[in-house]
Design a protein around this motif. Structure first.
Motif, PDB file in Angstrom:
ATOM      1  N   GLY A 320       0.812  -1.213   0.000  1.00 15.37           N
ATOM      2  CA  GLY A 320       0.000   0.000   0.000  1.00 15.37           C
ATOM      3  C   GLY A 320       0.844   1.260   0.000  1.00 15.37           C
ATOM      4  O   GLY A 320       0.361   2.348   0.334  1.00 15.37           O
ATOM      5  N   ALA A 321       2.117   1.124  -0.380  1.00 11.72           N
ATOM      6  CA  ALA A 321       3.025   2.269  -0.355  1.00 11.72           C
ATOM      7  C   ALA A 321       2.573   3.331  -1.356  1.00 11.72           C
ATOM      8  O   ALA A 321       2.133   3.008  -2.462  1.00 11.72           O
ATOM      9  N   PRO A 322       2.673   4.588  -0.976  1.00 14.44           N
ATOM     10  CA  PRO A 322       2.278   5.667  -1.896  1.00 14.44           C
ATOM     11  C   PRO A 322       3.305   5.828  -3.013  1.00 14.44           C
ATOM     12  O   PRO A 322       4.450   5.381  -2.913  1.00 14.44           O
ATOM     13  N   GLY A 323       2.873   6.473  -4.072  1.00 14.47           N
ATOM     14  CA  GLY A 323       3.765   6.743  -5.191  1.00 14.47           C
ATOM     15  C   GLY A 323       3.257   7.918  -5.986  1.00 14.47           C
ATOM     16  O   GLY A 323       2.182   8.478  -5.694  1.00 14.47           O
ATOM     17  N   ALA A 324       4.024   8.327  -6.970  1.00 11.32           N
ATOM     18  CA  ALA A 324       3.603   9.444  -7.811  1.00 11.32           C
ATOM     19  C   ALA A 324       2.304   9.122  -8.538  1.00 11.32           C
ATOM     20  O   ALA A 324       1.500  10.012  -8.827  1.00 11.32           O
ATOM     21  N   LEU A 325       2.092   7.843  -8.842  1.00  7.56           N
ATOM     22  CA  LEU A 325       0.869   7.371  -9.478  1.00  7.56           C
ATOM     23  C   LEU A 325       0.257   6.285  -8.614  1.00  7.56           C
ATOM     24  O   LEU A 325       0.948   5.653  -7.807  1.00  7.56           O
ATOM     25  N   PRO A 326      -1.035   6.015  -8.745  1.00 10.49           N
ATOM     26  CA  PRO A 326      -1.645   4.907  -8.005  1.00 10.49           C
ATOM     27  C   PRO A 326      -0.997   3.575  -8.366  1.00 10.49           C
ATOM     28  O   PRO A 326      -0.337   3.444  -9.406  1.00 10.49           O
ATOM     29  N   ALA A 327      -1.203   2.570  -7.511  1.00 14.27           N
ATOM     30  CA  ALA A 327      -0.648   1.242  -7.775  1.00 14.27           C
ATOM     31  C   ALA A 327      -1.121   0.684  -9.108  1.00 14.27           C
ATOM     32  O   ALA A 327      -0.425  -0.118  -9.746  1.00 14.27           O
ATOM     33  N   ALA A 328      -2.307   1.110  -9.554  1.00 15.48           N
ATOM     34  CA  ALA A 328      -2.830   0.643 -10.835  1.00 15.48           C
ATOM     35  C   ALA A 328      -1.874   0.945 -11.981  1.00 15.48           C
ATOM     36  O   ALA A 328      -1.833   0.195 -12.976  1.00 15.48           O
ATOM     37  N   ALA A 329      -1.097   2.003 -11.875  1.00 14.51           N
ATOM     38  CA  ALA A 329      -0.134   2.338 -12.930  1.00 14.51           C
ATOM     39  C   ALA A 329       0.986   1.310 -12.979  1.00 14.51           C
ATOM     40  O   ALA A 329       1.407   0.891 -14.068  1.00 14.51           O
ATOM     41  N   ASP A 330       1.478   0.898 -11.812  1.00 15.07           N
ATOM     42  CA  ASP A 330       2.522  -0.125 -11.785  1.00 15.07           C
ATOM     43  C   ASP A 330       1.984  -1.454 -12.319  1.00 15.07           C
ATOM     44  O   ASP A 330       2.712  -2.196 -12.993  1.00 15.07           O
ATOM     45  N   VAL A 331       0.737  -1.759 -12.012  1.00 12.38           N
ATOM     46  CA  VAL A 331       0.120  -2.981 -12.529  1.00 12.38           C
ATOM     47  C   VAL A 331       0.013  -2.916 -14.049  1.00 12.38           C
ATOM     48  O   VAL A 331       0.289  -3.895 -14.752  1.00 12.38           O
ATOM     49  N   ALA A 332      -0.382  -1.758 -14.568  1.00  8.00           N
ATOM     50  CA  ALA A 332      -0.496  -1.594 -16.019  1.00  8.00           C
ATOM     51  C   ALA A 332       0.853  -1.772 -16.706  1.00  8.00           C
ATOM     52  O   ALA A 332       0.966  -2.444 -17.742  1.00  8.00           O
ATOM     53  N   VAL A 333       1.901  -1.189 -16.136  1.00  5.80           N
ATOM     54  CA  VAL A 333       3.247  -1.328 -16.717  1.00  5.80           C
ATOM     55  C   VAL A 333       3.665  -2.794 -16.713  1.00  5.80           C
ATOM     56  O   VAL A 333       4.226  -3.305 -17.699  1.00  5.80           O
ATOM     57  N   ALA A 334       3.391  -3.486 -15.603  1.00 12.86           N
ATOM     58  CA  ALA A 334       3.752  -4.905 -15.519  1.00 12.86           C
ATOM     59  C   ALA A 334       3.021  -5.726 -16.581  1.00 12.86           C
ATOM     60  O   ALA A 334       3.610  -6.612 -17.213  1.00 12.86           O
ATOM     61  N   LYS A 335       1.731  -5.437 -16.790  1.00 12.92           N
ATOM     62  CA  LYS A 335       0.976  -6.219 -17.767  1.00 12.92           C
ATOM     63  C   LYS A 335       1.406  -5.890 -19.196  1.00 12.92           C
ATOM     64  O   LYS A 335       1.402  -6.766 -20.067  1.00 12.92           O
ATOM     65  N   ILE A 336       1.789  -4.657 -19.447  1.00 14.18           N
ATOM     66  CA  ILE A 336       2.297  -4.305 -20.779  1.00 14.18           C
ATOM     67  C   ILE A 336       3.541  -5.136 -21.093  1.00 14.18           C
ATOM     68  O   ILE A 336       3.654  -5.746 -22.163  1.00 14.18           O
ATOM     69  N   TRP A 337       4.471  -5.178 -20.139  1.00 12.10           N
ATOM     70  CA  TRP A 337       5.689  -5.956 -20.353  1.00 12.10           C
ATOM     71  C   TRP A 337       5.385  -7.447 -20.425  1.00 12.10           C
ATOM     72  O   TRP A 337       5.964  -8.172 -21.247  1.00 12.10           O
ATOM     73  N   ALA A 338       4.482  -7.926 -19.568  1.00 12.95           N
ATOM     74  CA  ALA A 338       4.164  -9.356 -19.562  1.00 12.95           C
ATOM     75  C   ALA A 338       3.534  -9.787 -20.877  1.00 12.95           C
ATOM     76  O   ALA A 338       3.901 -10.822 -21.449  1.00 12.95           O
ATOM     77  N   ALA A 339       2.576  -8.999 -21.368  1.00 18.69           N
ATOM     78  CA  ALA A 339       1.873  -9.363 -22.589  1.00 18.69           C
ATOM     79  C   ALA A 339       2.811  -9.353 -23.801  1.00 18.69           C
ATOM     80  O   ALA A 339       2.845 -10.305 -24.592  1.00 18.69           O
ATOM     81  N   GLU A 340       3.570  -8.276 -23.945  1.00 21.96           N
ATOM     82  CA  GLU A 340       4.480  -8.180 -25.094  1.00 21.96           C
ATOM     83  C   GLU A 340       5.662  -9.123 -24.940  1.00 21.96           C
ATOM     84  O   GLU A 340       6.097  -9.778 -25.904  1.00 21.96           O
TER      85      GLU A 340
END
Length: 398
Positions: A320-340
């Motif tokens: 639950g650590a805060p960041g410049a963007l919500p955790a959803a952004a990190d999840v999106a980046v992970a899925k972009i890399w995973a899918a490609e």
């Protein structure tokens, strides 16, 4: 960033390696050899071994018989499962149970979670919406009627639906839905009495009045289910109304899918290294050829990026650590890399294996089919790139 795993997380991964060690990927039912579904049910023998090793209750608290671990531990176990193409609903079951624990009523949690942790009750999630391209929470409507909720709509591609005992279904209340009050008066000001659209999660038994499954087949050959709900009534304590429950569950499912992609890609690159190290042309192993080595190196970079973004997303969800963007952004980046990344890894593997990679006696074609499923599950890279763009627009840098 420190991606050092705790002793408990490492212990979970080691336990998973022991459970999955006997699984032979070349014995996994092949979609290329079977017309229709490759099997009627998931691997119940393996499921029992996971239960005996306490790997079905990783995320559950001690009072429910669990280990109280986090998403990082679950992803470590999922990575091991994907290396051998384990045919079990480990991700969906664990995520659904965790959502009930975090957001559900105490009555539901105390009744359901101990049985789920022991593997006696199998859970899954309807996460793909009506078509697989629209938001899952908009595919079903839910309205309160006394002590029950009434559900109507369709969810497609429900994983392991025919083997699960209950399906956790996201649904929206619609304007004026049950107890849906609050909102704006049209000018932007809050109007406590104005109806709003909310998302709820309803636990629907697989065999339930008003709920019908229709068989769908994945690229892996596994049975998926199209869930049709028509005036299906669910007790109020089986419905999770807490704000943010579906968003949290969706992020956990997406991150777990990235872990599966990482495990699969890791095993495929290892298979490719073994093959190219033994296959000779002109008296030399083809792994020594520059063109082969460069392609393999590129895929190693893909896996490294998939791994780094996966642990970042899992850590954000867990801490639950805060960041410049919500955790959803990190999840999106992970899925972009995973899918490609997983797509490129299996494509390169097929290319470097030549005709041998298409041999149905060799497991690579199975990995290719599973990789395509994981690439598209919970949205392809393009969908997550769009979501990431929306988050960046909503949270501009200071």
């Amino acid at each position: 960033m420190d991606f050092t795993f705790t002793e408990e997380q490492q212990a979970a991964a080691e336990a998973a390696k022991g459970v999955f060690a006997p699984v032979a990927p070349d014995a996994v039912p092949s979609p290329s050899r079977t017309s229709g579904a490759v099997a009627e049910d998931f691997d119940r023998v393996l499921w029992a071994r996971l239960a005996d090793a306490d790997l079905l209750s990783l995320l559950l608290a001690g009072e429910s018989g669990g280990a109280g671990l986090d998403a990082v531990a679950l992803c470590l176990v999922l990575r091991e499962s994907a290396e051998v193409l384990a045919r079990v609903p480990l991700l969906e079951h664990s995520a659904a149970a965790a959502a009930v624990q975090a957001y559900g009523a105490k009555e539901l949690a105390s009744d359901l979670l101990p049985r789920a942790g022991r593997g006696e009750t199998v859970l899954t999630v309807a996460a793909h919406g009506r078509t697989g391209h629209d938001p899952a929470e908009l595919a079903v409507t839910a309205r309160r009627d006394g002590d029950t909720w009434v559900l109507d709509g369709v969810q497609t591609a429900v994983a392991w639906a025919y083997g699960a005992d209950a399906i956790l279904v996201p649904a929206h209340t619609g304007a004026g839905g049950a107890g849906a009050t609050g909102g704006t008066d049209g000018s932007g000001a809050e109007s406590p009495g104005a109806p709003v659209d909310r998302c709820v999660l309803a636990l629907v038994p697989r065999e339930h009045e008003g709920a019908v499954l229709a068989e769908q087949i994945s690229t892996t050959g596994e049975r998926l289910g199209e869930l049709r709900l028509e005036n299906a009534r669910v007790p109020a304590h089986h419905v999770i109304e807490a704000d943010g429950a579906w968003e949290w569950l969706r992020e956990l499912l997406t991150t777990g899918t990235c872990a599966l992609a990482l495990g699969l890609g890791t095993r495929v690159l290892r298979m490719t290294a073994d093959y190219t190290g033994k296959r000779e042309q002109f008296g030399h192993a083809i792994a020594t050829f520059q063109a082969v080595a460069v392609q393999a190196a590129d895929r190693y970079i893909d896996l490294s990026a998939m791994e780094a973004t996966l642990w970042q997303a899992a850590w954000r969800i867990s801490s639950g650590a805060p960041g410049a963007l919500p955790a959803a952004a990190d999840v999106a980046v992970a899925k972009i890399w995973a899918a490609e990344g997983v797509r490129r890894v299996v494509q390169t593997a097929q290319h470097l294996h030549g005709g041998f990679g298409a041999d149905t006696d060799y497991p690579l074609h199975r990995y290719h089919a599973w990789a395509k499923h994981l690439e598209l599950a919970l949205g392809p890279a393009a969908a997550h790139e769009e979501a990431l763009g929306d988050l960046l627009a909503a949270h501009p840098p200071n």
